[in-house]
Design a protein around this motif. Sequence first.
Motif, mmCIF file in Angstrom:
data_model
loop_
_atom_site.group_PDB
_atom_site.id
_atom_site.type_symbol
_atom_site.label_atom_id
_atom_site.label_comp_id
_atom_site.label_asym_id
_atom_site.label_seq_id
_atom_site.Cartn_x
_atom_site.Cartn_y
_atom_site.Cartn_z
ATOM 1 N N LEU A 1 -4.955 37.143 -46.622
ATOM 2 C CA LEU A 1 -4.261 38.300 -47.282
ATOM 3 C C LEU A 1 -4.770 38.987 -48.631
ATOM 4 C CD1 LEU A 1 -1.821 40.133 -47.044
ATOM 5 C CD2 LEU A 1 -0.324 38.328 -48.153
ATOM 6 N N GLY A 2 -5.126 38.118 -49.721
ATOM 7 C CA GLY A 2 -5.619 38.653 -50.914
ATOM 8 C C GLY A 2 -7.117 39.296 -50.534
ATOM 9 N N SER A 3 -7.935 38.929 -49.725
ATOM 10 C CA SER A 3 -9.011 39.549 -49.464
ATOM 11 C C SER A 3 -8.949 40.934 -48.982
ATOM 12 C CB SER A 3 -9.929 38.824 -48.423
ATOM 13 O OG SER A 3 -10.292 37.488 -49.090
ATOM 14 N N PHE A 4 -8.192 40.943 -48.063
ATOM 15 C CA PHE A 4 -7.523 42.410 -47.341
ATOM 16 C C PHE A 4 -6.974 43.300 -48.574
ATOM 17 C CE2 PHE A 4 -4.251 44.979 -45.861
ATOM 18 C CZ PHE A 4 -5.128 45.791 -44.962
ATOM 19 N N LEU A 5 -6.087 42.673 -49.473
ATOM 20 C CA LEU A 5 -5.703 43.489 -50.423
ATOM 21 C C LEU A 5 -6.447 44.074 -51.336
ATOM 22 C CD1 LEU A 5 -1.993 41.607 -50.929
ATOM 23 C CD2 LEU A 5 -2.370 43.947 -50.264
ATOM 24 N N ILE A 6 -7.361 43.192 -51.880
ATOM 25 C CA ILE A 6 -8.527 43.604 -52.857
ATOM 26 C C ILE A 6 -9.273 44.630 -52.118
ATOM 27 C CG2 ILE A 6 -10.284 41.915 -52.453
ATOM 28 C CD1 ILE A 6 -10.234 41.861 -55.567
ATOM 29 N N GLY A 7 -9.841 44.348 -51.026
ATOM 30 C CA GLY A 7 -10.399 45.564 -49.998
ATOM 31 C C GLY A 7 -9.528 47.136 -50.208
ATOM 32 N N LEU A 8 -8.461 46.796 -49.767
ATOM 33 C CA LEU A 8 -7.536 48.118 -49.738
ATOM 34 C C LEU A 8 -7.491 48.669 -51.214
ATOM 35 C CD1 LEU A 8 -5.356 49.677 -48.068
ATOM 36 C CD2 LEU A 8 -3.701 48.140 -49.030
ATOM 37 N N PHE A 9 -7.306 47.813 -52.143
ATOM 38 C CA PHE A 9 -7.103 48.430 -53.487
ATOM 39 C C PHE A 9 -8.098 49.022 -54.019
ATOM 40 C CE2 PHE A 9 -3.641 44.984 -54.502
ATOM 41 C CZ PHE A 9 -2.705 45.677 -53.700
ATOM 42 N N LEU A 10 -9.341 48.490 -53.724
ATOM 43 C CA LEU A 10 -11.015 49.037 -54.204
ATOM 44 C C LEU A 10 -11.240 50.264 -53.310
ATOM 45 C CD1 LEU A 10 -12.714 45.683 -54.522
ATOM 46 C CD2 LEU A 10 -11.968 47.352 -56.371
ATOM 47 N N GLY A 11 -10.656 50.196 -52.235
ATOM 48 C CA GLY A 11 -10.759 51.353 -51.293
ATOM 49 C C GLY A 11 -10.200 52.627 -51.752
ATOM 50 N N LEU A 12 -8.821 52.192 -52.200
ATOM 51 C CA LEU A 12 -8.005 53.297 -52.532
ATOM 52 C C LEU A 12 -8.118 53.971 -53.921
ATOM 53 C CD1 LEU A 12 -4.584 52.008 -51.430
ATOM 54 C CD2 LEU A 12 -5.751 53.723 -50.546
ATOM 55 N N SER A 13 -8.694 53.099 -54.880
ATOM 56 C CA SER A 13 -9.364 53.495 -56.071
ATOM 57 C C SER A 13 -10.577 54.295 -55.974
ATOM 58 C CB SER A 13 -9.371 52.214 -57.231
ATOM 59 O OG SER A 13 -10.464 51.326 -57.022
ATOM 60 N N ALA A 14 -11.606 53.970 -55.008
ATOM 61 C CA ALA A 14 -12.654 54.679 -54.840
ATOM 62 C C ALA A 14 -12.391 55.993 -54.352
ATOM 63 C CB ALA A 14 -13.495 53.950 -53.861
ATOM 64 N N LYS A 15 -11.201 56.265 -53.673
ATOM 65 C CA LYS A 15 -10.784 57.570 -53.134
ATOM 66 C C LYS A 15 -10.353 58.335 -54.192
ATOM 67 C CE LYS A 15 -9.029 58.197 -48.932
ATOM 68 N NZ LYS A 15 -8.313 58.171 -47.754
ATOM 69 N N SER A 16 -10.170 58.003 -55.315
ATOM 70 C CA SER A 16 -9.664 58.687 -56.522
ATOM 71 C C SER A 16 -8.388 59.062 -56.069
ATOM 72 C CB SER A 16 -10.614 59.957 -56.895
ATOM 73 O OG SER A 16 -11.867 59.323 -57.321
ATOM 74 N N VAL A 17 -7.436 58.106 -55.872
ATOM 75 C CA VAL A 17 -6.066 58.509 -55.554
ATOM 76 C C VAL A 17 -5.106 58.644 -56.744
ATOM 77 C CG1 VAL A 17 -5.823 57.680 -53.361
ATOM 78 C CG2 VAL A 17 -5.328 56.286 -55.443
ATOM 79 N N GLY A 18 -5.858 59.010 -57.994
ATOM 80 C CA GLY A 18 -5.343 59.050 -59.235
ATOM 81 C C GLY A 18 -4.764 57.902 -60.023
ATOM 82 N N TRP A 19 -5.411 56.690 -59.566
ATOM 83 C CA TRP A 19 -5.217 55.479 -60.257
ATOM 84 C C TRP A 19 -5.755 55.341 -61.516
ATOM 85 C CZ3 TRP A 19 -5.613 51.090 -56.079
ATOM 86 C CH2 TRP A 19 -4.505 51.388 -55.255
ATOM 87 N N SER A 20 -5.284 54.805 -62.671
ATOM 88 C CA SER A 20 -5.941 54.868 -63.788
ATOM 89 C C SER A 20 -6.809 53.435 -63.838
ATOM 90 C CB SER A 20 -5.011 54.787 -65.059
ATOM 91 O OG SER A 20 -3.902 53.666 -64.699
ATOM 92 N N ASP A 21 -7.776 53.403 -64.852
ATOM 93 C CA ASP A 21 -8.407 52.218 -64.767
ATOM 94 C C ASP A 21 -7.367 51.006 -65.203
ATOM 95 O OD1 ASP A 21 -10.807 53.457 -64.313
ATOM 96 O OD2 ASP A 21 -11.374 53.490 -66.549
ATOM 97 N N GLU A 22 -6.525 50.999 -65.789
ATOM 98 C CA GLU A 22 -5.473 49.923 -65.913
ATOM 99 C C GLU A 22 -4.796 49.684 -64.753
ATOM 100 O OE1 GLU A 22 -5.563 52.718 -67.795
ATOM 101 O OE2 GLU A 22 -5.893 52.475 -69.934
ATOM 102 N N PHE A 23 -4.287 50.557 -64.006
ATOM 103 C CA PHE A 23 -3.644 50.083 -62.627
ATOM 104 C C PHE A 23 -4.541 49.512 -61.720
ATOM 105 C CE2 PHE A 23 -1.575 51.246 -58.645
ATOM 106 C CZ PHE A 23 -0.592 50.804 -58.778
ATOM 107 N N ARG A 24 -5.844 49.968 -61.660
ATOM 108 C CA ARG A 24 -6.934 49.193 -60.820
ATOM 109 C C ARG A 24 -7.074 48.128 -61.005
ATOM 110 N NH1 ARG A 24 -11.833 48.541 -61.690
ATOM 111 N NH2 ARG A 24 -12.103 50.043 -63.225
ATOM 112 N N ILE A 25 -7.041 47.694 -62.755
ATOM 113 C CA ILE A 25 -7.649 46.246 -63.220
ATOM 114 C C ILE A 25 -6.412 45.411 -63.023
ATOM 115 C CG2 ILE A 25 -7.996 45.213 -65.376
ATOM 116 C CD1 ILE A 25 -9.885 47.566 -65.907
ATOM 117 N N PHE A 26 -5.239 46.017 -63.064
ATOM 118 C CA PHE A 26 -3.844 45.188 -62.864
ATOM 119 C C PHE A 26 -3.842 44.639 -61.580
ATOM 120 C CE2 PHE A 26 0.311 45.658 -60.938
ATOM 121 C CZ PHE A 26 1.097 44.519 -61.703
ATOM 122 N N LEU A 27 -4.168 45.522 -60.467
ATOM 123 C CA LEU A 27 -4.196 45.224 -59.020
ATOM 124 C C LEU A 27 -5.227 44.372 -58.564
ATOM 125 C CD1 LEU A 27 -2.939 48.519 -57.272
ATOM 126 C CD2 LEU A 27 -1.553 46.488 -57.722
#
Length: 123
Positions: free
Chosen positions: A43-69
């Motif tokens: 589950l954690g592997s899936f979530l980190i892939g999802l979070f990295l993919g979303l942050s790469a799409k530039s969905v408006g996440w700050s660096d702080e939020f990406r690092i938090f997740l």
Amino acid sequence: MKLFLWVGLGGGIGSIARYAIHLGMLRYFPNHFPIGTFTVNILGSFLIGLFLGLSAKSVGWSDEFRIFLTIGLCGGFTTFSTFAVENLKLLENSNYSGFLFYTVGSIILGILAVWGGFALTKI
């Protein structure tokens, strides 16, 4: 300093979630296979892939939020140190089939889960 606080907050939440899943799995699957950590790693592997993919799409996440997740939440949620200890216990108990399934399954399914999470962001 602010980033360290985000990592710490995410790590604390991830660790609590990991422990809750571990306890829940033990309650419903009380055997000698480390199903809680296995589930959390996938589950954690899936979530980190999802979070990295979303942050790469530039969905408006700050660096702080990406690092938090990713570093905080997922880092606290998944632990390969626990993975290593549990593998050692499987070997010490001569549970070679459990060791093989746990090791190979975690690695292959973890990589596939990261790919799946990242691929989901491409839809």
